[in-house]
Design a protein around this motif. Structure first.
Motif, PDB file in Angstrom:
ATOM      1  N   UNK A   1       1.503  16.090   1.306  1.00  0.00           N
ATOM      2  CA  UNK A   1       1.166  15.834  -0.085  1.00  0.00           C
ATOM      3  C   UNK A   1       2.056  14.801  -0.744  1.00  0.00           C
ATOM      4  N   UNK A   2       3.143  14.436  -0.092  1.00  0.00           N
ATOM      5  CA  UNK A   2       4.061  13.437  -0.649  1.00  0.00           C
ATOM      6  C   UNK A   2       3.463  12.038  -0.553  1.00  0.00           C
ATOM      7  N   UNK A   3       3.823  11.201  -1.513  1.00  0.00           N
ATOM      8  CA  UNK A   3       3.412   9.804  -1.492  1.00  0.00           C
ATOM      9  C   UNK A   3       4.333   9.037  -0.539  1.00  0.00           C
ATOM     10  N   UNK A   4       3.764   8.144   0.235  1.00  0.00           N
ATOM     11  CA  UNK A   4       4.526   7.337   1.195  1.00  0.00           C
ATOM     12  C   UNK A   4       4.239   5.877   0.892  1.00  0.00           C
ATOM     13  N   UNK A   5       5.283   5.133   0.576  1.00  0.00           N
ATOM     14  CA  UNK A   5       5.146   3.703   0.334  1.00  0.00           C
ATOM     15  C   UNK A   5       5.330   2.965   1.655  1.00  0.00           C
ATOM     16  N   UNK A   6       4.342   2.167   2.031  1.00  0.00           N
ATOM     17  CA  UNK A   6       4.463   1.405   3.267  1.00  0.00           C
ATOM     18  C   UNK A   6       5.544   0.333   3.161  1.00  0.00           C
ATOM     19  N   UNK A   7       6.009   0.079   1.955  1.00  0.00           N
ATOM     20  CA  UNK A   7       7.129  -0.835   1.757  1.00  0.00           C
ATOM     21  C   UNK A   7       8.377  -0.321   2.480  1.00  0.00           C
TER      22      UNK A   7
ATOM     23  N   UNK B   1       0.807  -1.214   0.000  1.00  0.00           N
ATOM     24  CA  UNK B   1       0.000   0.000   0.000  1.00  0.00           C
ATOM     25  C   UNK B   1       0.842   1.267   0.000  1.00  0.00           C
ATOM     26  N   UNK B   2       0.239   2.326  -0.510  1.00  0.00           N
ATOM     27  CA  UNK B   2       0.802   3.676  -0.479  1.00  0.00           C
ATOM     28  C   UNK B   2      -0.239   4.583   0.144  1.00  0.00           C
ATOM     29  N   UNK B   3       0.203   5.689   0.694  1.00  0.00           N
ATOM     30  CA  UNK B   3      -0.722   6.684   1.247  1.00  0.00           C
ATOM     31  C   UNK B   3      -0.079   8.056   1.109  1.00  0.00           C
ATOM     32  N   UNK B   4      -0.910   9.076   1.130  1.00  0.00           N
ATOM     33  CA  UNK B   4      -0.420  10.440   0.982  1.00  0.00           C
ATOM     34  C   UNK B   4      -0.197  11.078   2.356  1.00  0.00           C
ATOM     35  N   UNK B   5       1.018  11.543   2.565  1.00  0.00           N
ATOM     36  CA  UNK B   5       1.329  12.275   3.792  1.00  0.00           C
ATOM     37  C   UNK B   5       0.589  13.611   3.799  1.00  0.00           C
ATOM     38  N   UNK B   6       0.458  14.217   4.967  1.00  0.00           N
ATOM     39  CA  UNK B   6      -0.194  15.523   5.081  1.00  0.00           C
ATOM     40  C   UNK B   6       0.505  16.566   4.213  1.00  0.00           C
TER      41      UNK B   6
ATOM     42  N   UNK C   1      -5.600   0.330   2.617  1.00  0.00           N
ATOM     43  CA  UNK C   1      -4.873  -0.116   3.814  1.00  0.00           C
ATOM     44  C   UNK C   1      -5.850  -0.468   4.926  1.00  0.00           C
ATOM     45  N   UNK C   2      -6.856   0.371   5.136  1.00  0.00           N
ATOM     46  CA  UNK C   2      -7.809   0.112   6.215  1.00  0.00           C
ATOM     47  C   UNK C   2      -8.740  -1.049   5.874  1.00  0.00           C
ATOM     48  N   UNK C   3      -9.038  -1.227   4.609  1.00  0.00           N
ATOM     49  CA  UNK C   3      -9.796  -2.425   4.216  1.00  0.00           C
ATOM     50  C   UNK C   3      -8.994  -3.675   4.553  1.00  0.00           C
TER      51      UNK C   3
END
Length: 171
Positions: free
Chosen positions: A14-20, A7-12, A106-108
């Protein structure tokens, strides 16, 4: 092996964050809201982060406005608020949905692999916590009322667990 690393998510910011990027780390994922009565837990979450970050522990705060509309802030306002009021230095993510058809993947994933109160998969309120081991797998889910400082033993046990076995705790 199934894990959060896909999964990836957007930091506050605006940057992309890879959970990897969390490979090898123990993480506590929390859905947060600045106007929630449980927001005082942010100071305890930061304390846990500071105490264990050198041992490979992190906290990830995902802003969520689904419960009582308790998160009016967006983007950099989120990060600034948590830094100003709670001196938070762990990653804060942009608003996500944690329930419903548009919930963040991610939450799913987290809900699919555990159950909360009354064996329900849905997240019921802000500050639900998910402990992830160094293999990226869900170890346990904790209710919003669970105080972060009460998780010290399970965090330490996961930091010290070199076997990679998942240790489950039901709360």
């Amino acid at each position: 092996m199934d894990s959060i690393y896909r999964f990836n998510a957007q930091l506050a910011s605006g940057e992309n964050f890879s959970l990897e990027s969390l490979q090898g780390k123990t993480a506590l994922i929390v859905n947060i809201a600045s106007k929630c009565n449980f927001s005082v837990q942010m100071a305890s979450l930061e304390k846990l982060y500071q105490e264990y970050k050198q041992q490979g522990f992190t906290v990830l705060g995902f802003a969520c406005n689904q419960f009582g509309h308790n998160e009016p802030l967006e983007g950099n306002e989120l990060k600034a608020f948590y830094q100003q009021h709670f001196d938070v230095s762990f990653p804060i993510f942009n608003k996500v949905l944690v329930n419903g058809p548009d919930a963040h993947p991610l939450f799913n994933y987290l809900k699919c692999h555990t159950r909360g109160i009354a064996q329900n998969r849905a997240i019921k309120w802000n500050f639900t916590k998910f402990l992830i081991n160094s293999e990226g797998q869900l170890v346990a889910r904790y209710a919003p009322r669970t105080k972060p400082e009460t998780l010290k033993m399970v965090i330490e046990s996961n930091l010290n667990d070199e076997t990679g076995l998942i240790q489950c705790a039901k709360v």
